[in-house]
Motif scaffolding. Structure first.
Motif, PDB file in Angstrom:
ATOM      1  N   MET A   1       0.838  -1.205   0.000  1.00  0.00           N
ATOM      2  CA  MET A   1       0.000   0.000   0.000  1.00  0.00           C
ATOM      3  C   MET A   1       0.876   1.259   0.000  1.00  0.00           C
ATOM      4  O   MET A   1       0.765   2.137   0.855  1.00  0.00           O
ATOM      5  N   GLN A   2       1.734   1.336  -0.972  1.00  0.00           N
ATOM      6  CA  GLN A   2       2.742   2.384  -1.098  1.00  0.00           C
ATOM      7  C   GLN A   2       2.140   3.793  -1.136  1.00  0.00           C
ATOM      8  O   GLN A   2       2.742   4.753  -0.664  1.00  0.00           O
ATOM      9  N   PHE A   3       0.943   3.931  -1.716  1.00  0.00           N
ATOM     10  CA  PHE A   3       0.340   5.238  -1.905  1.00  0.00           C
ATOM     11  C   PHE A   3      -0.925   5.411  -1.067  1.00  0.00           C
ATOM     12  O   PHE A   3      -1.802   6.205  -1.424  1.00  0.00           O
ATOM     13  N   GLN A   4      -1.017   4.700   0.020  1.00  0.00           N
ATOM     14  CA  GLN A   4      -2.157   4.833   0.917  1.00  0.00           C
ATOM     15  C   GLN A   4      -2.296   6.291   1.380  1.00  0.00           C
ATOM     16  O   GLN A   4      -1.318   6.927   1.787  1.00  0.00           O
ATOM     17  N   GLY A   5      -3.518   6.828   1.266  1.00  0.00           N
ATOM     18  CA  GLY A   5      -3.749   8.203   1.679  1.00  0.00           C
ATOM     19  C   GLY A   5      -3.403   9.236   0.636  1.00  0.00           C
ATOM     20  O   GLY A   5      -3.557  10.439   0.882  1.00  0.00           O
ATOM     21  N   LYS A   6      -2.937   8.815  -0.535  1.00  0.00           N
ATOM     22  CA  LYS A   6      -2.590   9.728  -1.615  1.00  0.00           C
ATOM     23  C   LYS A   6      -3.655   9.671  -2.708  1.00  0.00           C
ATOM     24  O   LYS A   6      -4.345   8.662  -2.879  1.00  0.00           O
ATOM     25  N   SER A   7      -3.767  10.752  -3.458  1.00  0.00           N
ATOM     26  CA  SER A   7      -4.729  10.812  -4.562  1.00  0.00           C
ATOM     27  C   SER A   7      -4.001  11.194  -5.842  1.00  0.00           C
ATOM     28  O   SER A   7      -3.037  11.969  -5.820  1.00  0.00           O
ATOM     29  N   VAL A   8      -4.469  10.660  -6.965  1.00  0.00           N
ATOM     30  CA  VAL A   8      -3.791  10.875  -8.243  1.00  0.00           C
ATOM     31  C   VAL A   8      -4.810  11.120  -9.345  1.00  0.00           C
ATOM     32  O   VAL A   8      -5.812  10.405  -9.449  1.00  0.00           O
ATOM     33  N   ILE A   9      -4.557  12.137 -10.129  1.00  0.00           N
ATOM     34  CA  ILE A   9      -5.335  12.393 -11.343  1.00  0.00           C
ATOM     35  C   ILE A   9      -4.592  11.754 -12.505  1.00  0.00           C
ATOM     36  O   ILE A   9      -3.402  11.999 -12.695  1.00  0.00           O
ATOM     37  N   ILE A  10      -5.297  10.944 -13.282  1.00  0.00           N
ATOM     38  CA  ILE A  10      -4.692  10.295 -14.442  1.00  0.00           C
ATOM     39  C   ILE A  10      -5.523  10.640 -15.670  1.00  0.00           C
ATOM     40  O   ILE A  10      -6.705  10.288 -15.754  1.00  0.00           O
ATOM     41  N   THR A  11      -4.912  11.337 -16.624  1.00  0.00           N
ATOM     42  CA  THR A  11      -5.604  11.612 -17.876  1.00  0.00           C
ATOM     43  C   THR A  11      -5.389  10.442 -18.840  1.00  0.00           C
ATOM     44  O   THR A  11      -4.401   9.726 -18.749  1.00  0.00           O
ATOM     45  N   GLY A  12      -6.327  10.262 -19.737  1.00  0.00           N
ATOM     46  CA  GLY A  12      -6.234   9.123 -20.650  1.00  0.00           C
ATOM     47  C   GLY A  12      -6.331   7.804 -19.917  1.00  0.00           C
ATOM     48  O   GLY A  12      -5.748   6.802 -20.332  1.00  0.00           O
ATOM     49  N   ALA A  13      -7.106   7.781 -18.827  1.00  0.00           N
ATOM     50  CA  ALA A  13      -7.143   6.606 -17.952  1.00  0.00           C
ATOM     51  C   ALA A  13      -8.018   5.483 -18.473  1.00  0.00           C
ATOM     52  O   ALA A  13      -8.016   4.390 -17.908  1.00  0.00           O
ATOM     53  N   GLY A  14      -8.749   5.724 -19.536  1.00  0.00           N
ATOM     54  CA  GLY A  14      -9.679   4.705 -19.999  1.00  0.00           C
ATOM     55  C   GLY A  14      -9.030   3.523 -20.679  1.00  0.00           C
ATOM     56  O   GLY A  14      -9.560   2.413 -20.647  1.00  0.00           O
ATOM     57  N   LYS A  15      -7.893   3.750 -21.304  1.00  0.00           N
ATOM     58  CA  LYS A  15      -7.265   2.703 -22.105  1.00  0.00           C
ATOM     59  C   LYS A  15      -5.741   2.725 -21.913  1.00  0.00           C
ATOM     60  O   LYS A  15      -5.172   3.671 -21.378  1.00  0.00           O
ATOM     61  N   GLY A  16      -5.102   1.667 -22.386  1.00  0.00           N
ATOM     62  CA  GLY A  16      -3.655   1.640 -22.544  1.00  0.00           C
ATOM     63  C   GLY A  16      -2.865   1.925 -21.287  1.00  0.00           C
ATOM     64  O   GLY A  16      -3.153   1.401 -20.203  1.00  0.00           O
ATOM     65  N   ILE A  17      -1.848   2.768 -21.431  1.00  0.00           N
ATOM     66  CA  ILE A  17      -0.948   3.079 -20.324  1.00  0.00           C
ATOM     67  C   ILE A  17      -1.708   3.732 -19.175  1.00  0.00           C
ATOM     68  O   ILE A  17      -1.473   3.434 -18.006  1.00  0.00           O
ATOM     69  N   GLY A  18      -2.621   4.635 -19.496  1.00  0.00           N
ATOM     70  CA  GLY A  18      -3.374   5.310 -18.449  1.00  0.00           C
ATOM     71  C   GLY A  18      -4.184   4.347 -17.611  1.00  0.00           C
ATOM     72  O   GLY A  18      -4.221   4.451 -16.377  1.00  0.00           O
ATOM     73  N   ARG A  19      -4.820   3.393 -18.255  1.00  0.00           N
ATOM     74  CA  ARG A  19      -5.626   2.418 -17.522  1.00  0.00           C
ATOM     75  C   ARG A  19      -4.737   1.520 -16.664  1.00  0.00           C
ATOM     76  O   ARG A  19      -5.052   1.246 -15.496  1.00  0.00           O
ATOM     77  N   ALA A  20      -3.638   1.055 -17.233  1.00  0.00           N
ATOM     78  CA  ALA A  20      -2.716   0.212 -16.469  1.00  0.00           C
ATOM     79  C   ALA A  20      -2.181   0.963 -15.253  1.00  0.00           C
ATOM     80  O   ALA A  20      -2.020   0.385 -14.171  1.00  0.00           O
ATOM     81  N   THR A  21      -1.922   2.256 -15.415  1.00  0.00           N
ATOM     82  CA  THR A  21      -1.430   3.065 -14.303  1.00  0.00           C
ATOM     83  C   THR A  21      -2.497   3.228 -13.237  1.00  0.00           C
ATOM     84  O   THR A  21      -2.212   3.141 -12.030  1.00  0.00           O
ATOM     85  N   ALA A  22      -3.732   3.445 -13.654  1.00  0.00           N
ATOM     86  CA  ALA A  22      -4.830   3.570 -12.693  1.00  0.00           C
ATOM     87  C   ALA A  22      -4.991   2.293 -11.880  1.00  0.00           C
ATOM     88  O   ALA A  22      -5.152   2.335 -10.651  1.00  0.00           O
ATOM     89  N   LEU A  23      -4.937   1.159 -12.538  1.00  0.00           N
ATOM     90  CA  LEU A  23      -5.100  -0.119 -11.841  1.00  0.00           C
ATOM     91  C   LEU A  23      -3.955  -0.357 -10.862  1.00  0.00           C
ATOM     92  O   LEU A  23      -4.166  -0.799  -9.720  1.00  0.00           O
ATOM     93  N   LEU A  24      -2.731  -0.056 -11.284  1.00  0.00           N
ATOM     94  CA  LEU A  24      -1.576  -0.291 -10.426  1.00  0.00           C
ATOM     95  C   LEU A  24      -1.594   0.625  -9.202  1.00  0.00           C
ATOM     96  O   LEU A  24      -1.389   0.172  -8.068  1.00  0.00           O
ATOM     97  N   LEU A  25      -1.842   1.915  -9.421  1.00  0.00           N
ATOM     98  CA  LEU A  25      -1.811   2.855  -8.299  1.00  0.00           C
ATOM     99  C   LEU A  25      -2.958   2.593  -7.331  1.00  0.00           C
ATOM    100  O   LEU A  25      -2.793   2.726  -6.111  1.00  0.00           O
TER     101      LEU A  25
END
Length: 241
Positions: A1-25
């Motif tokens: 839980m490396q980012f517990q308590g943190k919030s992140v805005i991800i653009t282009g989150a629906g597909k590809g790199i953005g989606r993979a980043t959203a799932l990981l974070l």
């Protein structure tokens, strides 16, 4: 839980790199605010991450600013929204140029601006990661506008790092090689084009979206506390040979 308590805005989150980043974070504890143009992509992502979602066409400056206002003040911003129109210099159209530069560069600058303003108003601190491309470092056929947009974003990244550093905001760029997303498949599906590119990678493969997501997580983390103004190639050694 490396980012517990943190919030992140991800653009282009629906597909590809953005989606993979959203799932990981999200898996590492972050609250994800996903921005994408396609509502169905956001709906399916929200089921997996439990985060918030905002549907917006970031190519429209007013829509990009509205989306960032709705996102609110977060700890991190990942500028991942991107597109490409495959045109050579001789075939370049005004419409193709406008589409690529509008999403890849202009919207990223707007999102970074609004993120930074909110962070400074909240007392400073935070991290921006801009996803660029090795296309900004090497010349690829039919990528003239794409290359210009990514090289431009890397230049802007260095300026952001200088201007925002005094406010405790770190800004870096990640430049992946060919990453096997839907967008890349259009450009690299022809073996005659992909094979010569593949052999120039010492690791013998292109990147997966999850490879890029893990490197984004690194740049956002406290382990990268002294990294700002940098452009990190994620290229399997492509630029070294």
């Amino acid at each position: 839980m490396q980012f517990q308590g943190k919030s992140v805005i991800i653009t282009g989150a629906g597909k590809g790199i953005g989606r993979a980043t959203a799932l990981l974070l999200a898996a590492r504890g972050a609250e994800v605010v996903a921005i994408s143009r396609t509502q169905s992509d956001l709906d399916s992502l929200a089921q997996q991450t439990g985060g918030r979602s905002i549907a917006a066409d970031l190519s429209v400056p007013a829509a990009a600013r509205e989306a960032m206002a709705r996102a609110g003040t977060c700890d991190f911003l990942v500028n991942c929204a991107g597109t490409n129109v495959l045109e050579s210099l001789l075939e370049m159209t005004d419409a193709g140029y406008g589409t690529v530069m509008g999403i890849n560069l202009h919207s990223a600058l707007i999102c970074a601006q609004e993120f930074a303003r909110a962070r400074i108003a909240a007392g400073g601190g935070g991290v921006i990661v801009n996803v660029t491309s090795i296309a900004g470092h090497r010349g690829f056929q039919d990528h003239v506008c794409y290359a210009a947009s990514k090289a431009g974003l890397e230049g802007a990244t260095r300026v952001m790092a200088k201007e925002l550093g005094p406010h405790g905001i770190r800004v870096s760029a990640l430049a992946p090689t060919v990453t096997m997303t839907e967008l890349a498949a259009e450009a690299w599906s022809d073996p005659a084009k992909s094979a010569p590119m593949m052999v120039r990678h010492p690791l013998g493969r292109f990147a997966e979206a999850e490879d890029v997501a893990r490197s984004i997580a690194l740049l956002l983390s406290d382990d990268a506390a002294m990294i700002t103004g940098a452009v990190l190639p994620l290229d399997g050694g492509f630029l070294a040979v």
